[in-house]
Design a protein around this motif. Sequence first.
Motif: not given
Length: 590
Positions: A522, A525-530
């Motif tokens: 997280d 990916f700054k909390s944007k991990c697919p």
Amino acid sequence: MNIPEFDILKEIGDNRNIVNQRFFASKTNYSLGRVNKAIKNLINNSYITNNFQLLPKSHELFKQSKPRNAVILAAGYGMRMVPIGRDIPKALLEVDGEILIERIIKQLHSSGITDITIVVGYKKEMFEYLIDAYDVNLVVNREYSSKNNLHSLALVKDIISNTYIIPSDIWLSENIFSKLELYSWYMISNNKQANSNVHINRNKELVHVTNDSSNNYMVGVSYINKKDSISLKNNLSTLDKNIDYNNSFWEDALFTKGKMFVYARLIDSNKVIEINTYEQLRDLDCNSNSLHSNVLNLICNVFDCEIKDISNIQVLKKGMTNRSFLFEIENIKYIMRIPGEGTDKLINRQNEYDVYLAIHDLGFCDSPIYLDPKTGYKITKYLNNVRPANAFDNDDVIKCMSLLREFHSSHLQVSHEFDLFKQIDFYESLWPDKQSIYKDYKETKANITSLKNFIDKHSHSKSLTHIDAVPDNFLFYIDENGSEQLQLTDWEYSGIQDPHVDIAMFCIYSLYDREHIDSLIDIYFKSKCPQVIRIKIYCYIAIAGLLWSNWCEYKLSLGIEFGEYSIKQYRYAKEYYRIAKAEMENYYET
């Protein structure tokens, strides 16, 4: 009989031309009062006559107390002897044209001790000539790389009885061994040393102390008589079975209730020198043939200086792949990297050289001052106030992942690839018997191999990847302006790969549990991990676990042990295979 009486009696046994009590006082450093009292007791107990002649009771005591053998401890690496410790054990260093261990053996022989056992380990073959030259016995410590000399002495404990115990790295200006020893002792120097844990009291007892600047320097030489050998043997057996004592010195087995059960023997610091470092050897004998070093000659060529200009040589913490040491030239500090055992099979140094060319001046790390693509020798400038990243400090982790993202965003290219599956096979091929120590290895490897289809399907962009992006290789340091900076070091394994492999490597080296792994993903990916990428990283964790497990198995064959790290890597392979497979099923169902 007390210690002053033993000492006086020994002087009578060693010296036939005794004039008066002042002779004893000068020899033993006892006051005339203590000397007179001791002599009176010896006379009253029928050990000597009034004119200092020995009586039968003394002769019988001398016969029982006669030293009968010696053990020399010579198994260790001698890591602090960089840069020459890789080539020769400390025991075989030359001082004034004489080999250290040969000098000890000759001194023992001149004192009538010919039954000599040497415990060897590191470069044991180099000691073989001593069997023919001096009729010694060699005992091999197979665990010298993971255990200290307590284990070495435990291997030969059964022969300890009226025995000298001697470290192999000391130079004795005069012969301290004798044909007559009346009690057990441990030798200390009149020098003081803060990191020693003993202090001599007025009764010549060695008391256990800590953090005391008045502690006595522990020389390491000891004499153990038959009576005290029983206690020593029992303690060695007990401690050697306890893994908490794997890194302990044998002297720990001399302690009972806060003090040694043997007495102190004090020696002048000028008469004994322990050689632990290159510079100590150079100070003792600047012309020693053992000082010759291709590594130091290389440093001289790089900096256009002389060997005498190189100072403050200090070994750094031994890494998993390399040995490094610190040195100074004109008050500027540098680090020299020397590849470790078997590294030539693991690392392509030309590839490493190409990586440094690719990242040159991009700010991810300082460029080496010198790097040889053939030998792997590397010289870098020393970083002040450096510390590795703390994998469990959130601020550190955020900064590390930010630098990692920046590096990955550069999309750098080199001509070589780091193929995870080929490397797994490669490390496996290096095992001596081509068999894993894990019973279910074949099943585990088959499971790991089955993950390839998923990662190939979801690894769309490949570029230069660090591969060894672990917390220890993220270095925080203070720059010339006093600001904290961060760089990523050690690019030995780097090559073209899916950059997300670096995230997996950070996790498994840190021995993260799943909660910490998901948190790291997280952060990166700054909390944007697919979800599909998260699953792919789980796959990489499983694959990397087997990769480094195989690497550890190869290193183990070289005598290098990594403790829990190795088995943890194998556990990552098995557990994250199951996690990845479960997450794949959920992903495809939705």
